[in-house]
Design an enzyme around this catalytic site. Structure first.
Site, PDB file in Angstrom:
ATOM      1  N   HIS A  46      62.507  55.157  49.204  1.00 21.99           N
ATOM      2  CA  HIS A  46      63.698  55.963  49.472  1.00 21.99           C
ATOM      3  C   HIS A  46      64.486  56.294  48.209  1.00 21.99           C
ATOM      4  O   HIS A  46      65.431  57.071  48.248  1.00 21.99           O
ATOM      5  CB  HIS A  46      64.601  55.254  50.485  1.00 21.99           C
ATOM      6  CG  HIS A  46      63.952  55.065  51.819  1.00 21.99           C
ATOM      7  ND1 HIS A  46      63.499  56.116  52.576  1.00 21.99           N
ATOM      8  CD2 HIS A  46      63.635  53.946  52.515  1.00 21.99           C
ATOM      9  CE1 HIS A  46      62.952  55.657  53.697  1.00 21.99           C
ATOM     10  NE2 HIS A  46      63.012  54.339  53.682  1.00 21.99           N
ATOM     11  N   ARG A  71      58.974  48.773  44.950  1.00 22.37           N
ATOM     12  CA  ARG A  71      58.764  49.017  46.373  1.00 22.37           C
ATOM     13  C   ARG A  71      57.970  50.318  46.467  1.00 22.37           C
ATOM     14  O   ARG A  71      58.457  51.389  46.066  1.00 22.37           O
ATOM     15  CB  ARG A  71      60.049  49.148  47.159  1.00 22.37           C
ATOM     16  CG  ARG A  71      59.581  49.337  48.619  1.00 22.37           C
ATOM     17  CD  ARG A  71      60.432  49.752  49.694  1.00 22.37           C
ATOM     18  NE  ARG A  71      61.585  50.513  49.555  1.00 22.37           N
ATOM     19  CZ  ARG A  71      62.525  50.529  50.502  1.00 22.37           C
ATOM     20  NH1 ARG A  71      62.392  49.810  51.593  1.00 22.37           N
ATOM     21  NH2 ARG A  71      63.588  51.278  50.352  1.00 22.37           N
ATOM     22  N   ASP A  85      49.276  48.537  37.764  1.00 22.82           N
ATOM     23  CA  ASP A  85      48.709  48.979  36.479  1.00 22.82           C
ATOM     24  C   ASP A  85      49.817  49.345  35.485  1.00 22.82           C
ATOM     25  O   ASP A  85      49.660  49.213  34.271  1.00 22.82           O
ATOM     26  CB  ASP A  85      47.800  50.202  36.672  1.00 22.82           C
ATOM     27  CG  ASP A  85      46.486  49.855  37.371  1.00 22.82           C
ATOM     28  OD1 ASP A  85      46.196  48.658  37.516  1.00 22.82           O
ATOM     29  OD2 ASP A  85      45.769  50.793  37.776  1.00 22.82           O
ATOM     30  N   GLU A 147      60.098  45.125  59.367  1.00 23.31           N
ATOM     31  CA  GLU A 147      61.239  46.004  59.688  1.00 23.31           C
ATOM     32  C   GLU A 147      60.994  46.850  60.932  1.00 23.31           C
ATOM     33  O   GLU A 147      61.640  47.886  61.105  1.00 23.31           O
ATOM     34  CB  GLU A 147      61.627  46.859  58.470  1.00 23.31           C
ATOM     35  CG  GLU A 147      60.486  47.570  57.784  1.00 23.31           C
ATOM     36  CD  GLU A 147      60.914  48.351  56.541  1.00 23.31           C
ATOM     37  OE1 GLU A 147      62.110  48.477  56.253  1.00 23.31           O
ATOM     38  OE2 GLU A 147      60.008  48.873  55.854  1.00 23.31           O
ATOM     39  N   ASP A 173      66.017  49.446  58.906  1.00 23.63           N
ATOM     40  CA  ASP A 173      64.962  49.821  59.845  1.00 23.63           C
ATOM     41  C   ASP A 173      64.863  48.822  60.999  1.00 23.63           C
ATOM     42  O   ASP A 173      64.681  49.219  62.149  1.00 23.63           O
ATOM     43  CB  ASP A 173      63.611  49.920  59.120  1.00 23.63           C
ATOM     44  CG  ASP A 173      63.462  51.265  58.425  1.00 23.63           C
ATOM     45  OD1 ASP A 173      63.745  52.294  59.058  1.00 23.63           O
ATOM     46  OD2 ASP A 173      63.088  51.285  57.248  1.00 23.63           O
TER      47      ASP A 173
HETATM   48  C1  3PY Z   1      65.713  48.711  55.220  1.00 30.83           C
HETATM   49  O1  3PY Z   1      66.797  48.113  55.340  1.00 30.83           O
HETATM   50  O2  3PY Z   1      65.077  49.201  56.159  1.00 30.83           O
HETATM   51  C2  3PY Z   1      65.135  48.843  53.895  1.00 30.83           C
HETATM   52  O3  3PY Z   1      64.012  49.272  53.776  1.00 30.83           O
HETATM   53  C3  3PY Z   1      65.956  48.452  52.702  1.00 30.83           C
HETATM   54  O4  3PY Z   1      65.840  49.399  51.702  1.00 30.83           O
HETATM   55 MG    MG Z   2      63.205  50.170  55.495  1.00 31.24          MG
END
Ligand code: 3PY
Ligand code: MG
Length: 252
Positions: A46, A71, A85, A147, A173
């Site tokens: 994101h 991430r 890498d 999540e 999420d």
């Molecule tokens: C979430 O809270 O869903 C995340 O992925 C944090 O960035």
């Molecule tokens: Mg998330």
């Protein structure tokens, strides 16, 4: 020779505090890393950085003792391998919902015979060292984000994947998936229960439990509960909050 400071911290049962980078560019990454966080996360899901910005950000973080983590945008082997890498010390992978998806993540992080990572650690051989291959295990930490409701239902199977290093909660999420009224509300009883379940699964399988928070006020109690990789700041929010606070004070 570089060491990944995170496994040593966790051996001592200490919490690694992280900050999250969503602003693309090496300068803000360097400033954030110099604040003294244990790890700095380049967010390619994101956040606004792409692969080119990621490289420059990892180089900037590398001017400090902070462990650079990425991430990845999705559970794609090419994204995982590219980040490793380029010198990431670990991967946080979004939306890992099944045991098979978790196995794929871990396989992408490990060279054969443990996994299926293709050899070509172009920057890691320089930034970490020419012996990278023999030490790559501690520089390829694999965190599966829990999540979704599906991930919660498969929690034990996901946590039991050999070679996984940790579970990482995405509260935004997860709260949406659980139908919680105020998204991201870590204090909602259903969220507290879900987070405790994830924490217990991590403990049972000898994994590190991690979680995203966007302030120290949110993050400190999570560390006290046993989370050992705790995000407490994001570059965008710090900039926004700082700018708004200064302006409000000037206009007061
Ligand atoms: C979430 O809270 O869903 C995340 O992925 C944090 O960035
Ligand atoms: Mg998330």
């Amino acid at each position: 020779m570089k060491q990944n400071p995170l496994p040593e911290l966790w051996k001592q049962d200490r919490t690694a505090y992280t900050c999250w980078l969503s602003i693309p560019g090496s300068w803000s990454a360097e400033v954030m890393a110099h604040a003294g966080f244990d790890a700095v996360v380049v967010d390619l899901q994101h956040g606004l950085a792409g692969n080119d910005a990621m490289l420059a950000m990892l180089q900037a973080i590398g001017t400090t003792a902070a462990a650079p983590i990425v991430r990845v945008p999705w559970n794609e082997p090419s994204a995982v391998m590219r980040a490793l890498d380029a010198g990431a010390y670990g991967i946080i992978c979004p939306m890992v919902n099944t045991r098979a998806q978790c196995e794929a993540l871990v396989a992408a992080c490990r060279f054969p015979p443990e996994g299926s990572r293709s050899f070509g650690p172009t920057r890691s051989l320089v930034s970490i060292g020419p012996d990278y291959l023999s030490r790559s295990r501690s520089f390829a930490l694999a965190f599966a984000m829990i999540e979704t409701a599906e991930a919660l239902a498969n929690l034990d199977a996901i946590a039991g994947v050999p070679g996984l290093d940790g579970l990482f909660i995405g509260p935004w999420d997860l709260s949406l998936a659980l139908g919680i009224q105020r998204a991201g509300n870590l204090a909602d009883p259903a969220m507290v229960e879900a987070c405790d379940r994830i924490l217990a699964a991590a403990r049972k399988h000898g994994l590190v439990a991690g979680i995203y928070a966007d302030s120290a006020a949110q993050g400190r109690p999570l560390a006290a509960r046993g989370f050992r990789l705790v995000n407490v700041a994001t570059d965008t929010m710090l900039l926004q909050r700082g700018a708004e606070a200064e302006l409000a004070q000037a206009r007061a």
